[in-house]
Design a protein around this motif. Structure first.
Motif, PDB file in Angstrom:
ATOM      1  N   LEU B  51       0.833  -1.210   0.000  1.00  0.00           N
ATOM      2  CA  LEU B  51       0.000   0.000   0.000  1.00  0.00           C
ATOM      3  C   LEU B  51       0.864   1.255   0.000  1.00  0.00           C
ATOM      4  O   LEU B  51       0.614   2.197  -0.755  1.00  0.00           O
ATOM      5  N   VAL B  52       1.891   1.249   0.856  1.00  0.00           N
ATOM      6  CA  VAL B  52       2.774   2.421   0.923  1.00  0.00           C
ATOM      7  C   VAL B  52       3.450   2.643  -0.427  1.00  0.00           C
ATOM      8  O   VAL B  52       3.478   3.753  -0.964  1.00  0.00           O
ATOM      9  N   ALA B  53       3.953   1.545  -1.013  1.00  0.00           N
ATOM     10  CA  ALA B  53       4.679   1.676  -2.281  1.00  0.00           C
ATOM     11  C   ALA B  53       3.753   2.177  -3.389  1.00  0.00           C
ATOM     12  O   ALA B  53       4.108   3.090  -4.148  1.00  0.00           O
ATOM     13  N   MET B  54       2.549   1.584  -3.497  1.00  0.00           N
ATOM     14  CA  MET B  54       1.642   1.954  -4.582  1.00  0.00           C
ATOM     15  C   MET B  54       1.137   3.389  -4.419  1.00  0.00           C
ATOM     16  O   MET B  54       0.981   4.118  -5.396  1.00  0.00           O
ATOM     17  N   ALA B  55       0.862   3.780  -3.171  1.00  0.00           N
ATOM     18  CA  ALA B  55       0.404   5.152  -2.937  1.00  0.00           C
ATOM     19  C   ALA B  55       1.494   6.134  -3.358  1.00  0.00           C
ATOM     20  O   ALA B  55       1.211   7.178  -3.956  1.00  0.00           O
ATOM     21  N   THR B  56       2.754   5.776  -3.071  1.00  0.00           N
ATOM     22  CA  THR B  56       3.858   6.638  -3.480  1.00  0.00           C
ATOM     23  C   THR B  56       3.912   6.748  -5.000  1.00  0.00           C
ATOM     24  O   THR B  56       4.100   7.839  -5.554  1.00  0.00           O
ATOM     25  N   LEU B  57       3.717   5.589  -5.665  1.00  0.00           N
ATOM     26  CA  LEU B  57       3.711   5.577  -7.130  1.00  0.00           C
ATOM     27  C   LEU B  57       2.651   6.528  -7.691  1.00  0.00           C
ATOM     28  O   LEU B  57       2.921   7.320  -8.597  1.00  0.00           O
ATOM     29  N   VAL B  58       1.434   6.431  -7.148  1.00  0.00           N
ATOM     30  CA  VAL B  58       0.354   7.299  -7.629  1.00  0.00           C
ATOM     31  C   VAL B  58       0.726   8.758  -7.414  1.00  0.00           C
ATOM     32  O   VAL B  58       0.565   9.603  -8.305  1.00  0.00           O
ATOM     33  N   ALA B  59       1.263   9.058  -6.218  1.00  0.00           N
ATOM     34  CA  ALA B  59       1.609  10.442  -5.910  1.00  0.00           C
ATOM     35  C   ALA B  59       2.686  10.956  -6.869  1.00  0.00           C
ATOM     36  O   ALA B  59       2.586  12.068  -7.401  1.00  0.00           O
ATOM     37  N   VAL B  60       3.706  10.117  -7.112  1.00  0.00           N
ATOM     38  CA  VAL B  60       4.793  10.535  -8.002  1.00  0.00           C
ATOM     39  C   VAL B  60       4.243  10.786  -9.407  1.00  0.00           C
ATOM     40  O   VAL B  60       4.541  11.804 -10.041  1.00  0.00           O
ATOM     41  N   GLN B  61       3.418   9.861  -9.895  1.00  0.00           N
ATOM     42  CA  GLN B  61       2.848  10.034 -11.228  1.00  0.00           C
ATOM     43  C   GLN B  61       1.959  11.275 -11.303  1.00  0.00           C
ATOM     44  O   GLN B  61       1.936  11.978 -12.306  1.00  0.00           O
TER      45      GLN B  61
END
Lengths: 513, 160
Positions: B51-61
């Motif tokens: 969850l932490v990793a994917m949320a970071t991905l969304v935020a970065v994108q």
């Protein structure tokens, strides 16, 4: 095959009692009501009714709940056509051509097409279930924990690969579902997980409360934001026009067959009715001879999504019954119901609960016939009901949702949970996060974890058991491929990073236009 | 005006928070791999990490594509006002239900919302509020015998 027909006949003797037919009529009517009202859809309609079935006999309970489901699917199309407001997410695609038809004064025609093609799609779905379910179940009887885990993993992974949402967001939805599902007592070790020493969390977070929040309150907030005004075409049905439209139906046989095929496929693989109806509409618009007329009131644009919607809705019952894996959010709720009634969903049902399984399948035939008749008969009534202002209906739906959230476990804390999930559902919808994977992960996440841990117990902790035979090996490998596919596509340059993380691929957007 | 960019970041932040909570919650458990497979905390811990990793991905994108996302307005001020106007009274409903019970809370909620938000006359608001509450009582307490949350009023009336 013949044995199935025999079982089906037996099922009819179970389903065809006065009491059960009464339940079907009641269920379908409640379902139409739920389908017509925005904010109340099939998943939370079933959820709201579920606590009232705890004391019922499982066959009667499932007949009531499935009938409500059929009614909701029919009801959702009514508002799509008459008011351009989809009563259900799965009937959004019906608005594209249904509403223009109604605006042109062809409401009767559009409604007749919608209901008859929906009935046709449902029939195809049920026939597929009748013919295939026991074969799938007897195949699945050979499954051990590794095979089960592989099937679950495949179900989750196919959401990521084919669900239609941005893959990263689908993974987040799945992760949230797994996480919320894990709160409470761990079934294997008995220790408390993620409860943070809060008494309210010890019994876990009920997926029913989550459904009421996400699909009920969240959907209501969306409806209210758009400022719903039920200004639509008249709901008056002209019987002569209805028969004339019905006589024209056979002309669209190809669209109906194609829609059913799309629907059955999307229902069995966990794509669900919403994805099926969009996909079917998209295919019809691209390939039809009348493609220029799409969006302006083309009958095929009503028939294609409706057949797919209903065949997906019914076909979703096949994996639920025979594998214990729901093909749609509503099927997930029903699966939870089966467990609460003390049944063990999966292939053993076909051996141990013959009356239940075949009674349910038989009732699906009858329930959909009753559905078509009742929905045609009650369109004017429900259309008139929507003319009551939303400023009265909206708050009433809120109280129904809150009462439903409380009846799940009799816990005042659940009201807060439903509220929080309502806000989360609103945000997720706004940002194109898919909701169905979250529910699926909550309902079968712990079963998947149990299957995994049982496999590990028997292999003393070696992952090799997931590839120990061709079946488990193939399924596991496929699951991994599906899960990785979006990211591989990204590396190959077939998809942009923004498509993977933020919004679905352009192709899906086009379908929505 | 709320744009898609802000909402994407906000929700990614929420997921990040949930993930971090999961990390804290599962770090108290044994999250290793035992002799016979994963321990109780194994999956919670990994789900939290994902969850932490994917949320970071969304935020970065979202940040990379901020120019495009800023142009997408997710909620007009008027729509947002309607959402808050509809949502806030529900919080009141839940709050009141905790100590006065669900029946009293829903009657008050319906009365207030229909009278002031719907701008309906008193008799309509009162009729709907009492009607819905009484029908709910009949369906749940009498017909299905599923007791709902009750407060001091029901006990006073001898219905609790």
């Amino acid at each position: 095959m013949l044995a199935n027909i025999d079982s089906l006949m037996h099922g009819f003797t179970v389903a065809l009692t006065g009491y059960h037919i009464m339940l079907m009529v009641g269920g379908v009517l409640l379902g139409i009501l739920v389908g017509v009202l925005p904010g109340l859809g099939a998943p939370n309609g079933v959820t709201l009714l579920l606590p009232l079935t705890f004391s019922m006999d499982p066959v009667s309970a499932i007949i009531l709940l499935t009938s409500l489901y059929w009614g909701a699917l029919f009801g959702g199309s009514t508002t799509s056509i008459l008011f351009n407001i989809p009563g259900e997410p799965s009937s959004v695609a019906t608005t594209f051509d249904g509403y223009p038809m109604a605006r042109q004064g062809r409401a009767t025609e559009a409604l007749t097409y919608a209901f008859l093609s929906a009935g046709f799609g449902a029939l195809v779905g049920i026939i597929v279930i009748t013919l295939l379910s026991s074969a799938v179940a007897s195949f699945a009887l050979r499954f051990g924990p590794p095979e089960y885990f592989a099937v679950y993993a495949l179900a989750f992974a196919s959401f990521v690969a084919f669900g239609g949402g941005a893959p990263v967001k689908t993974i987040i939805a799945l992760g949230l579902g797994f996480g919320f599902g894990m709160v409470g007592t761990d079934t294997v070790s008995g220790s408390m997980r993620l409860t943070f020493e809060l008494d309210q969390l010890i019994r876990g977070i009920s997926f029913l409360v989550v459904v009421i929040g996400l699909f009920g309150l969240g959907e209501l907030l969306l409806t209210i934001e758009e400022g719903p005004e039920f200004k639509g075409a008249s709901g008056r049905i002209d019987p002569r026009e209805m028969f004339r439209a019905a006589a024209r139906m056979p002309r669209y046989w190809f669209a109906m067959l194609r829609g059913s095929a799309v629907g059955v496929w999307m229902g069995i693989t966990p794509g669900g009715p919403t994805a099926a109806s969009f996909m079917s509409y998209g295919i019809a618009r691209r390939t039809s001879r009348n493609r220029d007329n799409f969006g302006k009131g083309e009958p095929e644009g009503v028939i294609a999504p409706e057949t797919a919607d209903h065949s997906a809705g019914t076909a979703a019952m096949l994996p639920m019954l025979s594998l214990g894996i729901p093909g749609s959010a509503t099927a997930a709720v029903m699966l939870g119901g089966l467990m609460i009634w003390g049944l063990n969903p999966g292939p053993m049902l076909f051996l141990e609960q013959r009356d239940f399984v075949w009674g349910m399948i038989a009732s699906m035939y009858l329930g959909n016939v009753i559905g078509v008749v009742l929905v045609l008969a009650t369109v004017p009534l429900f259309a008139a009901m929507l003319s009551v202002s939303f400023s009265i209906i909206g708050p009433i739906i809120v109280t129904v949702c809150m009462v439903g959230a409380y009846t799940v476990a009799g816990a005042p804390f659940d009201l807060w949970l439903a509220l929080a999930f309502g806000a989360v559902g609103y945000l997720m919808k706004k940002l194109d996060y898919p909701l169905a994977p979250l529910i699926l992960a909550m309902v079968i996440g712990d079963k998947a974890e149990d299957a995994f841990r049982q496999s590990m117990l028997s292999s003393s902790g070696s992952l090799g058991i997931l590839w120990s035979n061709w079946l488990a090996g193939t399924l596991t490998t496929l699951a991994i491929l599906f899960l990785c596919w979006p990211f591989v596509a990204l590396l190959l340059g077939r998809r942009s990073a923004a498509e993977v993380a933020i919004t679905p691929a352009a192709g899906h957007e086009e379908n929505r236009a | 005006m709320l744009t898609r960019f802000h909402l994407e970041l906000g929700f990614a932040g929420l997921v990040l928070l949930i993930g971090a909570t999961g990390l804290v919650g599962s770090s108290g458990l044994d999250f290793g791999w035992g002799a016979d497979g994963p321990r109780a905390g194994y999956f919670p811990f990994r789900v939290a990490v994902i969850l932490v990793a994917m949320a970071t991905l969304v935020a970065v994108q979202a940040i990379i594509n901020r120019a495009a996302l800023r142009r997408v307005v997710v909620a007009e001020p008027e729509g947002l006002r309607r959402v808050l106007g509809f949502g806030l009274p529900i919080i009141g409903l839940v709050l009141v239900a905790q100590w006065l019970g669900l029946y009293v809370a829903m009657a008050l909620y319906l009365l207030v919302v229909i009278r002031w938000q719907g701008r309906r006359p008193w008799h309509t608001a009162l009729g709907v509020a009492l009607g819905v509450t009484v029908v709910t009582f009949l369906i749940f307490e009498i017909w299905f015998q599923v007791p709902l949350l009750k407060g001091p009023l029901e006990i006073m009336l001898g219905l609790g």
